[in-house]
Design a protein around this motif. Structure first.
Motif, mmCIF file in Angstrom:
data_model
loop_
_atom_site.group_PDB
_atom_site.id
_atom_site.type_symbol
_atom_site.label_atom_id
_atom_site.label_comp_id
_atom_site.label_asym_id
_atom_site.label_seq_id
_atom_site.Cartn_x
_atom_site.Cartn_y
_atom_site.Cartn_z
ATOM 1 N N MET A 79 27.087 -6.617 10.090
ATOM 2 C CA MET A 79 27.404 -6.317 11.494
ATOM 3 C C MET A 79 28.240 -5.044 11.634
ATOM 4 S SD MET A 79 25.623 -8.440 13.050
ATOM 5 C CE MET A 79 26.039 -7.882 14.708
ATOM 6 N N LEU A 81 32.699 -8.478 17.258
ATOM 7 C CA LEU A 81 34.074 -8.756 16.848
ATOM 8 C C LEU A 81 35.096 -7.777 17.414
ATOM 9 C CD1 LEU A 81 33.623 -9.749 13.116
ATOM 10 C CD2 LEU A 81 33.808 -11.220 15.087
ATOM 11 N N CYS A 118 32.033 -13.106 10.508
ATOM 12 C CA CYS A 118 30.736 -13.104 11.206
ATOM 13 C C CYS A 118 29.896 -14.345 10.868
ATOM 14 C CB CYS A 118 29.945 -11.850 10.850
ATOM 15 S SG CYS A 118 30.733 -10.342 11.467
ATOM 16 N N CYS A 173 30.124 -11.183 6.695
ATOM 17 C CA CYS A 173 31.482 -11.435 6.209
ATOM 18 C C CYS A 173 31.992 -12.801 6.688
ATOM 19 C CB CYS A 173 32.421 -10.326 6.668
ATOM 20 S SG CYS A 173 32.852 -10.457 8.410
ATOM 21 N N CYS A 215 29.620 -5.562 5.593
ATOM 22 C CA CYS A 215 29.079 -6.622 6.462
ATOM 23 C C CYS A 215 27.878 -6.096 7.238
ATOM 24 C CB CYS A 215 30.149 -7.128 7.410
ATOM 25 S SG CYS A 215 29.522 -8.395 8.548
ATOM 26 N N CYS A 259 31.606 -4.948 13.212
ATOM 27 C CA CYS A 259 32.553 -5.535 12.261
ATOM 28 C C CYS A 259 33.232 -4.431 11.447
ATOM 29 C CB CYS A 259 31.784 -6.482 11.346
ATOM 30 S SG CYS A 259 32.831 -7.292 10.154
HETATM 31 ZN ZN LIG Z 1 31.456 -9.072 9.637
#
Ligand SMILES: [Zn+2]
Ligand SMILES: [Zn+2]
Length: 216
Positions: free
Chosen positions: A185, A172, A204, A201, A183, A178
């Motif tokens: 990620m 992202l 994601c 999230c 999250c 992220c």
């Molecule tokens: Zn995320």
């Protein structure tokens, strides 16, 4: 007599009606299936030294959030060419390249090892990490070496889905991570925040669902 034939006629109508509907439904669901993205199979590649029970638990956890096939390969030895000069760590980038050659079309592969793995990060030429994955790509790796505590299996699962997320193109920000602190990620930034990670999230999650994941 008249009543009886009328009844038979109605039965006949109902049956053909039902049959007609089923045929339509089958065509509809076939069309729907054809439109869905083809799900990849996740191959777990254990490296010698990782307990079989750890790999089985990881596979069971993955099956709960991924509806495609999850297959465990036979264990193999770590390639010596990935061993760093100090002989304490294996280069994670070499390992994911090595694993990439094992993945056939329609497969994603995740290596699992109990040895320490490393990559070059900023000023650190050889920094120990918990996992690494191509973004996007077909292969990634997770290591249990840096996972501490009683819930190591859950932590390994979180590392694994983080790296598998990268293979699906989840990136992202510039750092490919992220900003949401809970999250899966999120960037580890050299620390173990795994217990704080609770979900994918809202930014994601849709990316993974589009790739065929069934995340609750
Ligand atoms: Zn995320
Ligand atoms: Zn990452």
């Amino acid at each position: 007599m008249k009543l009886q034939s009328l009844f038979l006629c109605i039965i006949g109508l109902l049956t053909s009606c039902n049959g007609f509907n089923n045929e339509n439904k089958e065509t509809e669901s076939k069309n729907y299936r054809d439109k869905l993205p083809k799900k990849l199979s996740i191959i777990i590649q254990p490296f010698d030294g990782i307990p079989e029970s750890t790999v089985t638990i990881l596979s069971e956890k993955l099956k709960k959030i991924y509806s495609g096939d999850v297959i465990i390969n036979n264990s193999i030895v770590l390639p010596q060419k990935a061993l760093v000069q100090s002989r304490t760590r294996y280069r994670a980038d070499s390992l994911i390249r090595f694993l990439g050659d094992f993945a056939k079309d329609g497969q994603l592969i995740i290596g699992v090892t109990n040895r320490d793995i490393s990559t070059t990060k900023g000023a650190y030429p050889d920094r120990g990490v918990m996992g690494l994955g191509f973004c996007p790509g077909k292969s990634c790796i997770a290591s249990t070496f840096r996972l501490k505590g009683k819930n190591r299996n859950e932590k390994l699962f979180k590392v694994a889905i983080h790296e598998l997320g990268h293979t699906q193109g989840l990136a992202l920000t510039k750092t490919k991570h992220c900003p949401d602190k809970a999250c899966l990620m999120r960037d580890a930034e050299g620390k173990d925040h795994l217990d704080e990670l609770r979900y994918f999230c809202s930014k994601c999650k849709p990316i993974l669902i589009k790739a065929g994941w069934e995340i609750k």
